[in-house]
Design a protein around this motif. Structure first.
Motif, short mmCIF file in Angstrom:
data_model
loop_
_atom_site.label_atom_id
_atom_site.label_comp_id
_atom_site.label_asym_id
_atom_site.label_seq_id
_atom_site.Cartn_x
_atom_site.Cartn_y
_atom_site.Cartn_z
N ARG A 156 24.98 40.71 36.45
CA ARG A 156 25.92 41.79 36.71
C ARG A 156 26.69 41.44 37.98
NH1 ARG A 156 21.24 44.67 36.01
NH2 ARG A 156 21.23 45.27 38.22
N LEU A 157 27.99 41.66 37.97
CA LEU A 157 28.83 41.31 39.10
C LEU A 157 29.24 42.56 39.87
CD1 LEU A 157 30.64 39.34 40.75
CD2 LEU A 157 32.43 39.74 39.03
N GLN A 158 29.01 42.53 41.17
CA GLN A 158 29.50 43.57 42.07
C GLN A 158 30.50 42.93 43.02
OE1 GLN A 158 26.57 46.07 44.11
NE2 GLN A 158 27.74 45.93 46.02
N LEU A 181 38.09 40.78 36.65
CA LEU A 181 36.88 39.96 36.78
C LEU A 181 35.69 40.55 36.03
CD1 LEU A 181 37.15 39.05 40.58
CD2 LEU A 181 37.49 37.51 38.63
N GLY A 182 35.82 41.79 35.56
CA GLY A 182 34.75 42.41 34.79
C GLY A 182 33.58 42.87 35.63
N ALA A 183 33.84 43.22 36.89
CA ALA A 183 32.77 43.73 37.75
C ALA A 183 32.25 45.06 37.23
CB ALA A 183 33.27 43.89 39.18
N THR A 184 30.96 45.29 37.39
CA THR A 184 30.37 46.56 36.97
C THR A 184 30.33 47.58 38.10
OG1 THR A 184 28.15 45.70 37.48
CG2 THR A 184 28.94 45.45 35.21
N LEU A 185 30.52 47.10 39.35
CA LEU A 185 30.50 48.01 40.49
C LEU A 185 31.42 47.47 41.57
CD1 LEU A 185 29.21 50.47 41.99
CD2 LEU A 185 27.44 48.90 42.81
#
Length: 388
Positions: A156-158, A181-185
């Protein structure tokens, strides 16, 4: 707002461990004032394993653990520490610097060891701005590559962004990059004047209020965390209690500009909207703790008042018994308007801002604009937490 399912005075929700202060970057805002070489007095591998044992001893729900720095990738035993924490049932995350040490091979090794998430910093929408913030040329381009590699490996990318008065207008462009970038947070850090950050200019309280409202505006696009701005929880609760948000909270010039820029940047795009992620009820010393590279425990990495050493005392004992941490969990005793505010038990103000500006971690938070009692439409929400 999300509430903890356990007593924050008994166990933390999240613990940040600064595994080293070594880092090859020279960031202008660095809390740690990082150094090039590792300190020989860092916690050893065995001491690190014992710290993780202590964190796991809280039982379920165990704290989330973030290994940070400096640059945690400077430690060759990082995979071993991650694997040990994972074996104990801890959720392990990483916050590396973007340097030559951040490679696919290392990421795969850490993913296989059990790490779940990686956070990367993005403080500008261009190489000119981000690289000047980081003190090294080429970091912006490398961060774009690293972010995609992190997701490709399976993490998961923050994305972490520090906002100052000189960079605040970058936020809509950074948001666009975060989405691409598809970050989740997206964790937006509100500058605390500590470490090298003393040389930068934080937002005024009025500007911070405007930015927090804008962040709530866009929170349906990506999950938002407002770091060192716990009054984001107050804003979320206020907005939930009104019909027309713009009527209740008229647009100021900064928020209006951020909103226009966001609309222009996203024109023709259709980002997937989501249910906004409610902010969680934690604060310095209350559900949150920080351990530095030599084992000293603090309420937060931005609140440099040590409350004990894990070399001398077990972490659970420090967390539960420290006089300062206990005081930080008693908002009725906070100074100024923070101690009188009807939102004090769900906000409490940034204790780090209070300490940085007054020298007293229990003082009023000068970064919050709100005047207690000026918004009374939320009695059903606030009284559910026992506030007036």
């Amino acid at each position: 707002m999300r509430l903890l399912h356990h007593d924050a005075s008994e166990r933390p929700f999240i613990v940040i461990w600064e595994v080293t202060r070594a880092c090859q970057l020279a960031c202008t805002h660095c809390r740690a004032e990082a150094i090039r070489s590792r300190n020989p007095f860092e916690l050893t591998t065995d001491e690190g394993r014992r710290l993780l044992d202590d964190l796991a001893s809280f039982g379920a729900p165990r704290p989330l653990v973030v290994l940070t720095g400096g640059d945690p990738f400077e430690r060759p035993d990082l995979p071993e520490l991650v694997a040990h924490g994972t074996k104990l049932g801890l959720s392990m995350a990483l916050s590396p610097s973007v340097t030559d040490r951040l490679t696919r091979k290392v990421l795969v090794e850490l993913y296989d060891a059990g790490a779940k998430a990686v956070s990367l910093s993005l403080d500008g929408s261009s190489a000119e701005i981000h690289d000047s913030f980081r003190g090294v040329e080429g970091v912006f381009d490398d961060t774009m590559v690293a972010a995609r590699m992190v997701r490709d490996v399976g993490f998961r990318l923050q994305i972490n962004t520090t906002v100052t008065r000189s960079t605040v207008h970058e936020l809509p462009k950074i948001l666009k990059a975060v989405l691409e970038l598809g970050a989740t947070l997206w964790s937006v850090f509100f500058l605390v004047p500590t470490g090298r950050g003393k040389l930068l200019e934080p937002l005024t309280a009025a500007e911070e209020e405007e930015v927090l409202h804008w962040l709530h505006d866009v929170s349906g696009l990506v999950a938002i965390k407002a770091t060192e701005a716990p009054h984001y929880r107050r804003i979320a609760m206020q907005r939930a209690g009104v019909g027309d948000v713009d009527e209740a909270f008229p647009l100021g010039p900064l928020r209006a500009q951020l909103r226009r820029d966001t609309a222009d940047l996203l024109t023709g795009q259709e980002p997937q909207r989501r249910h906004p992620r409610a902010p969680i009820d934690v604060n310095s010393g209350r559900g949150f703790a920080f351990v530095d590279h030599v084992g000293m425990v603090y309420p937060s990495g931005f609140l440099p008042v040590a409350v004990g050493s894990v070399r001398d005392t077990r972490f659970p004992e420090i967390y539960r018994d420290s006089a300062l941490l206990q005081a930080l969990r008693t908002p009725d005793a906070f100074g100024g308007k923070c101690g009188q505010c009807e939102f004090r038990t769900v906000c409490g103000g940034s204790r780090s801002h209070a300490y940085a500006t007054t020298g007293d971690p229990l003082a009023e938070d000068p970064s919050c604009l709100y005047q207690p009692g000026s918004f009374r439409d939320l009695d059903p929400l606030t009284t559910s937490r026992g506030t007036p």
